[in-house]
Motif scaffolding. Structure first.
Motif, mmCIF file in Angstrom:
data_model
loop_
_atom_site.group_PDB
_atom_site.id
_atom_site.type_symbol
_atom_site.label_atom_id
_atom_site.label_comp_id
_atom_site.label_asym_id
_atom_site.label_seq_id
_atom_site.Cartn_x
_atom_site.Cartn_y
_atom_site.Cartn_z
ATOM 1 N N PRO A 61 25.038 -6.638 -26.298
ATOM 2 C CA PRO A 61 24.722 -5.208 -26.166
ATOM 3 C C PRO A 61 23.414 -4.887 -26.892
ATOM 4 O O PRO A 61 23.108 -5.510 -27.905
ATOM 5 C CB PRO A 61 25.898 -4.506 -26.846
ATOM 6 N N SER A 62 22.681 -3.960 -26.350
ATOM 7 C CA SER A 62 21.404 -3.554 -26.980
ATOM 8 C C SER A 62 21.653 -3.003 -28.359
ATOM 9 O O SER A 62 22.611 -2.272 -28.591
ATOM 10 C CB SER A 62 20.709 -2.501 -26.128
ATOM 11 N N ILE B 45 17.282 -18.603 -19.668
ATOM 12 C CA ILE B 45 18.223 -17.511 -19.950
ATOM 13 C C ILE B 45 18.940 -17.821 -21.255
ATOM 14 O O ILE B 45 19.673 -18.804 -21.348
ATOM 15 C CB ILE B 45 19.247 -17.343 -18.812
ATOM 16 N N THR B 46 18.706 -16.985 -22.248
ATOM 17 C CA THR B 46 19.307 -17.213 -23.558
ATOM 18 C C THR B 46 20.458 -16.246 -23.805
ATOM 19 O O THR B 46 20.572 -15.209 -23.145
ATOM 20 C CB THR B 46 18.248 -17.090 -24.675
ATOM 21 N N MET B 47 21.305 -16.593 -24.745
ATOM 22 C CA MET B 47 22.531 -15.837 -24.986
ATOM 23 C C MET B 47 22.283 -14.394 -25.438
ATOM 24 O O MET B 47 23.136 -13.539 -25.217
ATOM 25 C CB MET B 47 23.409 -16.569 -26.004
ATOM 26 N N ASP B 48 21.146 -14.115 -26.014
ATOM 27 C CA ASP B 48 20.880 -12.738 -26.447
ATOM 28 C C ASP B 48 20.788 -11.774 -25.259
ATOM 29 O O ASP B 48 20.988 -10.577 -25.406
ATOM 30 C CB ASP B 48 19.627 -12.658 -27.308
ATOM 31 N N ARG B 49 20.532 -12.313 -24.085
ATOM 32 C CA ARG B 49 20.451 -11.481 -22.868
ATOM 33 C C ARG B 49 21.783 -10.771 -22.591
ATOM 34 O O ARG B 49 21.810 -9.701 -21.989
ATOM 35 C CB ARG B 49 20.074 -12.353 -21.688
ATOM 36 N N PHE B 50 22.891 -11.343 -23.039
ATOM 37 C CA PHE B 50 24.210 -10.804 -22.731
ATOM 38 C C PHE B 50 24.758 -9.897 -23.824
ATOM 39 O O PHE B 50 25.803 -9.289 -23.640
ATOM 40 C CB PHE B 50 25.195 -11.970 -22.469
ATOM 41 N N CYS C 257 31.192 -15.277 -27.471
ATOM 42 C CA CYS C 257 32.065 -14.670 -28.499
ATOM 43 C C CYS C 257 31.445 -14.812 -29.882
ATOM 44 O O CYS C 257 31.446 -13.865 -30.673
ATOM 45 C CB CYS C 257 33.443 -15.330 -28.492
ATOM 46 N N LEU C 258 30.910 -15.995 -30.159
ATOM 47 C CA LEU C 258 30.285 -16.222 -31.463
ATOM 48 C C LEU C 258 29.000 -15.410 -31.610
ATOM 49 O O LEU C 258 28.708 -14.885 -32.686
ATOM 50 C CB LEU C 258 30.020 -17.711 -31.675
ATOM 51 N N ALA C 259 28.255 -15.296 -30.535
ATOM 52 C CA ALA C 259 27.023 -14.494 -30.574
ATOM 53 C C ALA C 259 27.364 -13.027 -30.813
ATOM 54 O O ALA C 259 26.709 -12.341 -31.610
ATOM 55 C CB ALA C 259 26.243 -14.657 -29.273
ATOM 56 N N LEU C 260 28.384 -12.540 -30.149
ATOM 57 C CA LEU C 260 28.818 -11.157 -30.288
ATOM 58 C C LEU C 260 29.320 -10.879 -31.704
ATOM 59 O O LEU C 260 29.036 -9.818 -32.270
ATOM 60 C CB LEU C 260 29.910 -10.868 -29.267
ATOM 61 N N ALA C 261 30.036 -11.840 -32.277
ATOM 62 C CA ALA C 261 30.574 -11.677 -33.635
ATOM 63 C C ALA C 261 29.461 -11.655 -34.676
ATOM 64 O O ALA C 261 29.570 -10.973 -35.689
ATOM 65 C CB ALA C 261 31.563 -12.791 -33.951
ATOM 66 N N GLY C 262 28.412 -12.405 -34.429
ATOM 67 C CA GLY C 262 27.301 -12.444 -35.378
ATOM 68 C C GLY C 262 27.632 -13.137 -36.685
ATOM 69 O O GLY C 262 26.901 -13.011 -37.657
#
Length: 136
Positions: free
Chosen positions: A133-134, A126-131, A16-21
């Protein structure tokens, strides 16, 4: 080996935090991750103590990743919550084997150790950036 619910939720919180940026409040994190606020706060405390996230206090407070998603692995998140990855209890340092005097002479210990290293290496690769969206 089974990843605990807490580690699974920690992966969701980190995602969630990765997605929020950027910064999110604990309430928003809990809602987006599908975790109770109390449990989310417990997880966020552990993630912050391990350096995966950072926290901000006050009215404009919240949480954000302390590093880029490409620098945070599934293995790191799991170990932050569950401790060292071990597929068998005989791999733990405090374990006293009753089968053999020296664990290094035990074929089971050796095989479990090889499997454990491979599993840990894969989870840490496997790092969180893999999940995420491009970025197109």
């Amino acid at each position: 080996m089974r990843i605990t619910h807490e580690a699974d939720y920690a992966i969701r919180v980190t995602y969630c935090l990765a997605l929020a940026g950027g910064k999110l409040c604990a309430k928003d994190i809990s809602e987006e991750a599908g975790v109770t606020l109390r449990f989310a706060l417990k997880i966020l405390r552990k993630l912050t103590q391990s350096g995966i996230t950072k926290s901000y206090k006050g009215v404009a407070g919240g949480y954000e990743l302390n590093r880029a998603p490409s620098e945070i692995s599934l293995g790191e998140i799991i170990e932050c919550i569950d401790g060292p990855i071990a597929i068998n209890h005989c791999l733990a340092n405090e374990f006293q084997c009753t089968r053999v005097g020296n664990r290094r002479e035990c074929d089971f210990h050796r095989v479990f150790g090889e499997i454990n290293r491979s599993l840990r290496d894969q989870l840490c690769a496997i790092t969180m950036d893999r999940f995420l969206p491009s970025q197109k």
